[in-house]
Design an enzyme around this catalytic site. Structure first.
Site, PDB file in Angstrom:
ATOM      1  N   SER A 148      25.905  60.543  -6.398  1.00  0.00           N
ATOM      2  CA  SER A 148      24.588  60.816  -5.813  1.00  0.00           C
ATOM      3  C   SER A 148      24.481  60.045  -4.512  1.00  0.00           C
ATOM      4  CB  SER A 148      23.488  60.364  -6.788  1.00  0.00           C
ATOM      5  OG  SER A 148      22.219  60.365  -6.158  1.00  0.00           O
ATOM      6  N   TYR A 161      19.817  54.455 -12.964  1.00  0.00           N
ATOM      7  CA  TYR A 161      20.463  55.682 -12.491  1.00  0.00           C
ATOM      8  C   TYR A 161      21.252  55.416 -11.211  1.00  0.00           C
ATOM      9  CZ  TYR A 161      21.029  60.323 -10.443  1.00  0.00           C
ATOM     10  OH  TYR A 161      21.551  61.445  -9.862  1.00  0.00           O
TER      11      TYR A 161
END
Length: 269
Positions: A148, A161
């Site tokens: 990401s 995350y």
């Protein structure tokens, strides 16, 4: 960081985790469109079967379906064993399955944090370790890990995350160096905010950079496919995301933290 991308590897069998929806389902469609046979893995058997049937009919490819909850202990070894028992060789491994929980760390249940780490880090690492040896032995293969753009800086309100994706990025880059002369490439795909169920949880505010349109799963998957086939170690989807990452890497840590706080408040709160 983002080399020119020219797909160069012939189609082979691709295993995709988290394939029932979102970016995973678009990966399935993209690889199928380019002639790859598939092994689709996710919890929801009905969605997997419907997707597989459509891909078989549209593209005439072989599609295996393995419904499995990868969040369970021992799931990676069970999946590898099932693939082996079916006599299937995996040419490309797409570690797409993942979890995201929003909220401050102390207010997010420990069980949710553990589930995120299990899926985003442990299962990804285990599957890579289980499927890589055969690729190395054959002298060809691809691993595509979904990281990401959050991997490049701390991100409050999704702290675990972002940290898990930082692991995926570092792990993937290290493997790409280890394996570059052995015929196996490893790619970390780093999309920004993408229109999936993951970023619009329980009616909460959708993650979005003010004034910037979110990416689509189809676009992320197509670009990820090209990066994977070209053996690009790191690919960041979207010009704005690339600019933000580049800018952040040139900031001192204290200013990067301030920038991350501003960004998180603007995009996620």
């Amino acid at each position: 960081m983002n080399a020119s991308i020219r797909p160069s590897h012939k189609p082979g069998r691709t295993l995709i985790t988290g394939a029932s929806s979102g970016i995973g389902a678009e990966f399935a469609r993209t690889f199928a469109r380019h002639g790859h046979s598939l092994i689709l893995v996710a919890r929801r058997a009905d969605k997997l079967e419907a997707l597989a049937q459509g891909l078989r009919q549209q593209y005439g490819i072989a599609v295996e379906v393995i419904p499995q909850d990868l969040g369970q202990a021992g799931a990676a070894e069970q999946l590898h064993r099932e693939v082996t028992q079916r006599g299937l060789a995996v040419d490309i491994l797409v570690n797409n399955a993942g979890l995201l929980f929003r909220g401050t760390f102390p207010e997010t249940r420990l069980a949710e944090q553990q589930a995120l780490l299990q899926l985003n880090i442990t299962v990804l690492t285990e599957l890579t370790h289980l499927f890589l040896p055969a690729m190395v032995e054959r002298g060809h293969g691809r691993v595509l890990n979904l990281a990401s753009s959050a991997a490049f800086q701390p991100l409050p309100w999704t702290a675990t995350y972002a940290a898990s994706k930082a692991y995926v990025l570092s792990f993937s880059e290290a493997l790409s160096i280890e394996l570059k002369h052995r015929g196996v490439s490893v790619t970390a795909l780093c999309p920004g905010f993408t229109e999936t169920d993951m970023i619009a949880q329980q009616g909460a505010k959708t993650f979005k950079i003010p004034g910037v349109r979110n990416l689509t799963p189809a676009k992320v998957a197509e670009q990820g496919y090209a990066a994977c086939m070209a053996g690009t170690p790191v690919y960041i989807n979207g010009a704005v995301n690339r600019a933000l990452v580049l800018m952040g890497q040139h900031l001192p840590r204290w200013l990067q933290r301030l920038s991350a706080e501003w960004f998180a408040r603007a995009a996620m709160r």
